[in-house]
Design an enzyme around this catalytic site. Structure first.
Site, short mmCIF file in Angstrom:
data_model
loop_
_atom_site.label_atom_id
_atom_site.label_comp_id
_atom_site.label_asym_id
_atom_site.label_seq_id
_atom_site.Cartn_x
_atom_site.Cartn_y
_atom_site.Cartn_z
CE LYS A 16 -10.67 76.74 58.74
NZ LYS A 16 -11.84 76.94 59.62
N GLY A 17 -13.17 75.12 53.80
CA GLY A 17 -13.05 74.06 52.81
C GLY A 17 -13.46 74.51 51.42
CE LYS A 18 -18.51 78.52 47.80
NZ LYS A 18 -19.82 79.21 47.84
CG ASN A 38 -8.57 68.58 65.66
OD1 ASN A 38 -7.85 68.44 64.69
ND2 ASN A 38 -8.32 69.50 66.58
CB ALA A 39 -9.73 70.01 60.84
CG HIS A 41 -11.32 71.83 56.23
ND1 HIS A 41 -10.04 72.18 55.93
CD2 HIS A 41 -11.56 72.34 57.47
CE1 HIS A 41 -9.51 72.88 56.92
NE2 HIS A 41 -10.43 72.98 57.87
CD GLN A 225 -8.59 72.66 64.49
OE1 GLN A 225 -7.40 72.86 64.34
NE2 GLN A 225 -9.14 71.52 64.16
CB THR A 302 -18.41 66.11 66.87
OG1 THR A 302 -18.96 67.43 66.70
CG2 THR A 302 -16.91 66.23 67.14
CG LEU A 333 -24.63 87.59 52.39
CD1 LEU A 333 -24.29 88.54 53.52
CD2 LEU A 333 -24.30 88.24 51.05
CB SER A 414 -19.31 81.98 50.31
OG SER A 414 -19.97 80.74 50.14
CB THR A 415 -24.52 83.60 48.28
OG1 THR A 415 -24.26 83.05 46.98
CG2 THR A 415 -24.02 85.03 48.35
#
Length: 429
Positions: A16-18, A38-39, A41, A225, A302, A333, A414-415
């Site tokens: 998701k971050g990208k 706890n996330a 990204h 998440q 973590t 992908l 996304s590759t």
């Protein structure tokens, strides 16, 4: 279109971050609506990796405004460290960060409770990040939580903190057999010192966001998440402590559901999971190891190795329904470039029968057997391909298979981790 939401559709770590980073270019506001540090990204820019835990990914774009919504639980020291990091890499923060005054705080006793609870569960532990997220949300639901707004009034904060410390010491001692005390003066003074540095960013974000949307600003909502970790519709009890699907957007921001125009999900081309809980397509063999190695599947928060398996379309179908997705973005992908054949789960068998529902209990989900379709691999590199039409025919067929099964379009593929390792197919904004 002025409002778009991005949510994970698996068990998190979908990239998701990208995607949020890319979509932030056209956004005015980028908003986190739940969860805490706890996330993790991850955004890669010109080969440099940036890992964010609280600040929205859009902070890496100059002039974009980033909002931490009221649905979050916030470790003030963790937030300050991220703000200092953004300043250190030479980016301005002035007028760009807004922290909800209604957001709840994570305090030292929350982390101790988290660790004590996990230890008591033993082999049945959830596998939390031990950041105190669950205990902080527990206090919120129990109406004893401390919000950022409470720090404005020192006497109010002192009164609430004293009561909470007394309660937590009793719980740790008599429930967890964990004899520990907290120094009130130390917790109070440290919290206030950090708050003084954070206070310029504190705002009424409910009014801020509603006004932004009402005046036509582009607002991008960033989930942390994912749907299968949602406290209400995820694989309970192996879930996070908040509504990490699109269901959490409105409660986590104070925005009416009528103001959310489009919701896009993100899924890897395979499936991963961190921590405990059932995972129907998990591969505990060399194939799983290869997925982990090629995908660099280790937790950004973590460092734990992620469990890996084939793409679970049956679970994704459930996520698509819950979020009512307008599109599904496929990431990583390229990880599948090395496989002669690729399996995708298209159904579950339980007690010898094919079921037509996604199980609501961990016991049932742990007993299902995945029903697979096997597709040919493409055995060639996809990383630097820029157009869908230039992908190998087998790759195109794999993506079209996903679209047909889920009855939803794939607007972006996304590759790789870099911003330019992306294949746009349809406009999102």
């Amino acid at each position: 279109m002025s409002t778009i939401a991005i949510v994970g559709t698996q068990w998190g770590d979908e990239g998701k971050g990208k995607i949020v980073d890319i979509l932030s270019e056209k956004a005015d506001y980028i908003v986190r609506f739940q969860g805490g540090n706890n996330a993790g990204h991850t955004v890669v820019i010109d080969g440099t990796k940036y890992i964010l835990h609280l600040l929205p990914s859009g902070i890496l774009h100059d002039e974009k405004k980033c909002v931490l919504g009221n649905g979050m639980v916030i470790d003030l020291e963790g937030l300050l460290n991220e703000i200092e990091f953004i300043k250190k890499i030479g980016m301005s923060i002035e007028g760009r960060i807004f922290v909800s005054e209604r957001a709840h705080l994570i305090l030292p006793y929350h982390k101790e409770l988290d660790a004590a609870s996990e230890k008591l569960k033993g082999n049945g532990s959830i596998g939390t990040t031990l950041k105190g997220i669950g205990p902080a949300y527990r206090d919120k639901a129990g109406r004893i939580g401390i919000r950022i707004a409470d720090l404005r009034d020192e006497e109010t904060f002192k009164e609430k903190l004293k009561w909470n410390i007394r309660e937590k010491e009793l719980i740790l001692k008599h429930v967890y057999n964990y004899d520990m005390s907290f120094d009130f003066d130390e917790v109070y003074s440290h919290t206030m010192r950090v708050y003084e540095k954070i206070s310029p960013f504190v705002a009424d974000t409910v009014s801020l966001l509603n006004q932004a949307i009402d005046t036509g600003k582009k607002v991008l909502f960033e989930g942390a998440q994912a749907t299968l970790l949602d406290i209400d519709v995820g694989t309970y009890p192996y879930v996070t402590s908040s509504n990490s699907s699109a269901l959490g957007i409105t409660t986590g921001t104070g925005i009416s559901p009528k103001k959310i125009e489009k919701i896009y999900g993100i899924a890897k081309a395979y499936t991963t999971r961190v921590g405990g809980g059932p995972f129907p397509t998990e591969l505990k063999d060399n194939v799983g190891e290869l997925l982990r190695a090629r995908g660099h599947e280790y937790g950004s928060t973590t460092g734990r190795p992620r469990r890996c398996g084939w793409l679970d379309l049956f679970a994704l179908k459930f996520s698509k329904m819950v979020n009512d997705l307008d599109g599904l973005i496929i990431t990583k992908l390229d990880v599948l470039d090395a496989f002669d054949e690729i399996k995708v789960c298209v159904g579950y068998e339980l007690n010898g029968e094919i079921i037509d529902y996604f199980p609501s209990t961990a016991k049932e989900l742990s007993e299902v057997k995945p029903v697979y379709e096997t597709l040919p691999g493409w055995k060639s590199k996809t990383t630097h391909i820029k157009r869908f039409e230039d992908l190998p025919k087998e790759t195109q067929n794999f993506l079209k298979f996903i679209e047909d099964y889920l009855e939803v379009e794939i607007p972006v593929v996304s590759t790789g981790p870099q911003r330019d390792e992306t294949i746009p197919r349809h406009e999102i904004w």
